[in-house]
Scaffold this motif. Structure first.
Motif, PDB file in Angstrom:
ATOM      1  N   VAL A   7       0.845  -1.176   0.000  1.00  0.00           N
ATOM      2  CA  VAL A   7       0.000   0.000   0.000  1.00  0.00           C
ATOM      3  C   VAL A   7       0.886   1.233   0.000  1.00  0.00           C
ATOM      4  CG1 VAL A   7      -1.646   1.316   1.363  1.00  0.00           C
ATOM      5  CG2 VAL A   7      -1.922  -1.147   1.122  1.00  0.00           C
ATOM      6  N   TYR A  24       0.876  -4.498   3.752  1.00  0.00           N
ATOM      7  CA  TYR A  24      -0.378  -4.393   4.483  1.00  0.00           C
ATOM      8  C   TYR A  24      -0.911  -5.780   4.824  1.00  0.00           C
ATOM      9  CZ  TYR A  24      -5.450  -4.236   4.741  1.00  0.00           C
ATOM     10  OH  TYR A  24      -6.739  -4.440   5.098  1.00  0.00           O
ATOM     11  N   GLN A  76      -1.848  -2.484  12.426  1.00  0.00           N
ATOM     12  CA  GLN A  76      -0.554  -1.878  12.122  1.00  0.00           C
ATOM     13  C   GLN A  76      -0.613  -0.403  12.517  1.00  0.00           C
ATOM     14  OE1 GLN A  76      -0.906  -3.870   8.071  1.00  0.00           O
ATOM     15  NE2 GLN A  76       1.291  -3.573   8.180  1.00  0.00           N
ATOM     16  N   LEU A 114      -3.156   1.546  10.055  1.00  0.00           N
ATOM     17  CA  LEU A 114      -3.211   1.462   8.590  1.00  0.00           C
ATOM     18  C   LEU A 114      -4.596   1.009   8.122  1.00  0.00           C
ATOM     19  CD1 LEU A 114      -1.819   1.743   5.886  1.00  0.00           C
ATOM     20  CD2 LEU A 114      -0.830  -0.536   6.185  1.00  0.00           C
ATOM     21  N   ILE A 146      -7.236   2.530   5.135  1.00  0.00           N
ATOM     22  CA  ILE A 146      -7.770   1.721   4.051  1.00  0.00           C
ATOM     23  C   ILE A 146      -9.286   1.583   4.182  1.00  0.00           C
ATOM     24  CG2 ILE A 146      -7.825  -0.651   3.148  1.00  0.00           C
ATOM     25  CD1 ILE A 146      -4.781  -0.679   3.689  1.00  0.00           C
ATOM     26  N   ALA A 159      -4.454   6.222   0.851  1.00  0.00           N
ATOM     27  CA  ALA A 159      -3.862   4.889   0.686  1.00  0.00           C
ATOM     28  C   ALA A 159      -4.234   4.337  -0.675  1.00  0.00           C
ATOM     29  CB  ALA A 159      -4.388   3.952   1.769  1.00  0.00           C
ATOM     30  N   GLU A 195      -3.472   0.896  -3.255  1.00  0.00           N
ATOM     31  CA  GLU A 195      -2.816  -0.397  -3.382  1.00  0.00           C
ATOM     32  C   GLU A 195      -1.929  -0.396  -4.609  1.00  0.00           C
ATOM     33  OE1 GLU A 195      -3.822  -5.113  -3.224  1.00  0.00           O
ATOM     34  OE2 GLU A 195      -5.435  -3.653  -3.149  1.00  0.00           O
TER      35      GLU A 195
END
Length: 525
Positions: A7, A66, A72, A94, A98, A124, A126
């Motif tokens: 990510v 991720y 996280q 995190l 997301i 964020a 991917e």
């Protein structure tokens, strides 16, 4: 989630504190991360410094691995480089970035007493646009004859080129025996493997004649690229197979045959993140085992016993798993039930009573709310039996069945000592639920041998009932005792617990979407 979901975080700030007397601040953002199960913050990286602005949009991005199952934790410190002035900080998981709408999150910066520090904006995305999978089919004509007896036995070897000009093998076709005009079976390969997402990078293909002793004879080669191959969607592409050695030696040499690309198609592999990003809401429901086999809550041997110094096994499991999942639950409201207790005033046995005592709205605010209602219920109900799972599974299945278009996905978390009374009904309920947008997580507390729970997990043998098999695996079982270490350092094991508990959810959600052919809704740009 598959490790290697990368990510990319893009960072901006708005309305930063102004520390410079003559001009505006020159900010930089430093990202710190906590290791799994450790509370120590380590610097992960920093943005560039942008001069003279209180509203920086940084170009340098942070690329993170991720994992859905782990919480996280990230810490962003904003500072003025050189002057070392601290402009504020923000803490965020995190998963929150997301899970937020369109992968955008804005957080207030704090940490400078008495001052408004402005905000940090996180986006964020991917990485590796290449989750595409290619299917192609090739054939060849008039290849050189290499075998003394009979014709050649041709096969193809595909190589992708690396940044440094070297080649890495990425695919071999099967061998087609005794022909100079082979037609190979269609095969699939991830675009990442073919060209690492760079559509113009060279793809080299060698043609060989197979020999039993492994000394395969080189017939020739040709080069192409993903972009060139993809044009074959509209027409056949014919490649000349050339053997450089022959070309040098023979004046009249034309080629060693041709290879034709017969078909080429691309499919996108969607990921868990795509669905969350596209607006799929995760809804968690909690069910807690209030049966007598857990022991009287007032006794220290009981799994429901909470001392002034530590949470009960049930509360601990609930808190640990709940903290990871609540980042993904959009409204942070958790319907929470108990099963297997006698309820006041008349001692009626219930297998799905709301922990907050509100039949019309069993939702609790956050995991803290669930914990509160759980402790409240322990004081008012009488632990009893039998241990029936089916009612609460059917309850959630009923809700899941109302919206099956992929916009809602339900996860039922059952916390139990594993002694089950209605195995047949539970299997039936699981088989029915496997066709719905839902998953079941069972956390087993206490010392029991959890054979029945392992059976429901269905990893070894798919769960079946009266000849019907579950259409997908939707149950994940985790024995809680494996995560509580002797030293009582519960945090390390909590991180592992959450990881193992949630590891199968992304796959289970994807398998539902795939079998229903539901594509993620595009997040609005």
């Amino acid at each position: 989630s598959v490790p290697g979901t990368k990510v990319e975080l893009t960072v901006s700030c708005r309305n930063l504190l102004d520390m410079d007397t003559f001009s505006k601040s020159d900010p930089v953002v430093v990202l710190f991360m906590q290791g799994s199960g450790s509370s120590e913050w380590k610097e992960f990286g920093r943005t560039e410094v942008i001069d003279n602005t209180l509203n920086p949009d940084f170009v340098r991005k942070f690329v993170l691995d991720y994992y859905f199952e782990e919480k996280q934790n990230l810490r962003f410190d904003v500072a003025v480089l050189g002057a070392q002035d601290f402009l504020g900080q923000a803490f965020v998981a995190l998963g929150e970035v997301i899970g937020s709408q369109r992968g955008r999150l804005e957080r207030a910066l704090t940490g400078v007493p008495g001052k408004r520090c402005g905000t940090i904006l996180l986006l964020a995305e991917e990485l590796s646009n290449c989750r595409d999978i290619v299917t192609m089919q090739l054939c060849a004509n008039k290849l050189d004859k290499k075998d003394f007896f009979g014709k050649s036995d041709p096969f193809l070897v595909f190589y992708r080129s690396n940044e440094d000009g070297t080649f890495t093998i990425c695919h071999k076709t099967e061998v087609v025996k005794n022909t100079l005009n082979p037609v190979w079976q269609p095969f699939t390969i991830p675009v990442r493997a073919l060209c690492n997402g760079d559509y113009d990078r060279t793809v080299k293909i060698d043609v060989y004649d197979w020999d039993r002793d492994g000394s395969h004879d080189f017939i020739g080669e040709f080069a192409t690229s993903y972009r060139e191959l993809s044009r074959a969607q509209s027409q056949f592409t014919v490649y000349e197979v050339l053997n450089p050695r022959k070309k040098c030696k023979k004046k009249k040499y034309v080629n060693s045959g041709t290879v034709t690309l017969l078909s080429f198609s691309v499919e996108s592999e969607f990921t868990f993140v795509d669905y969350i990003r596209g607006g799929t809401q995760l809804n968690f429901t909690v069910a807690i085992d209030f049966t007598a086999s857990n022991g009287m809550p007032s006794q220290p041997t009981s799994l429901h016993y909470a001392s002034p110094y530590q949470l009960s096994a049930y509360a601990l499991a609930l808190k640990a798993v709940g903290e990871v999942i609540q980042d993904y639950d959009s409204d942070k409201l958790f319907p929470a039930y108990g099963f297997g207790a006698k309820l006041p005033p008349d001692g009626k046995i219930s297998h799905q009573f709301p922990l907050n005592n509100n039949v019309d709205n069993p939702s609790c605010a956050g995991i803290e709310g669930v914990l509160e209602s759980y402790l409240q219920s322990l004081r008012t109900v009488q632990l009893y039996g039998p241990t029936n799972f089916a009612p609460v599974i059917n309850q959630v299945a009923g809700v899941a069945a109302q919206v099956t278009d992929g916009s809602q996905y339900h996860v039922l978390l059952i916390i139990t000592d594993g002694v089950i009374s209605d195995m047949l009904q539970t299997k039936e309920a699981i088989v029915t639920a496997s066709a719905l947008p839902m998953s079941i997580i069972i956390v087993g507390v206490g010392p029991a041998e959890f054979e029945a729970m392992e059976e429901l997990d269905g990893d070894e043998v798919r769960v079946s009932s009266r000849g019907r098999y579950a259409e997908r695996d939707i149950v994940q079982f985790v024995p809680f005792r494996d995560y509580v270490d002797d030293s009582g350092n519960q945090v390390l094991s909590m991180a592992r617990l959450a990881k193992d508990v949630l590891a199968e959810i992304p796959e289970q959600l994807l398998s539902y979407m795939k079998t229903r052919d539901i594509k993620p809704r595009r997040a609005d740009p």
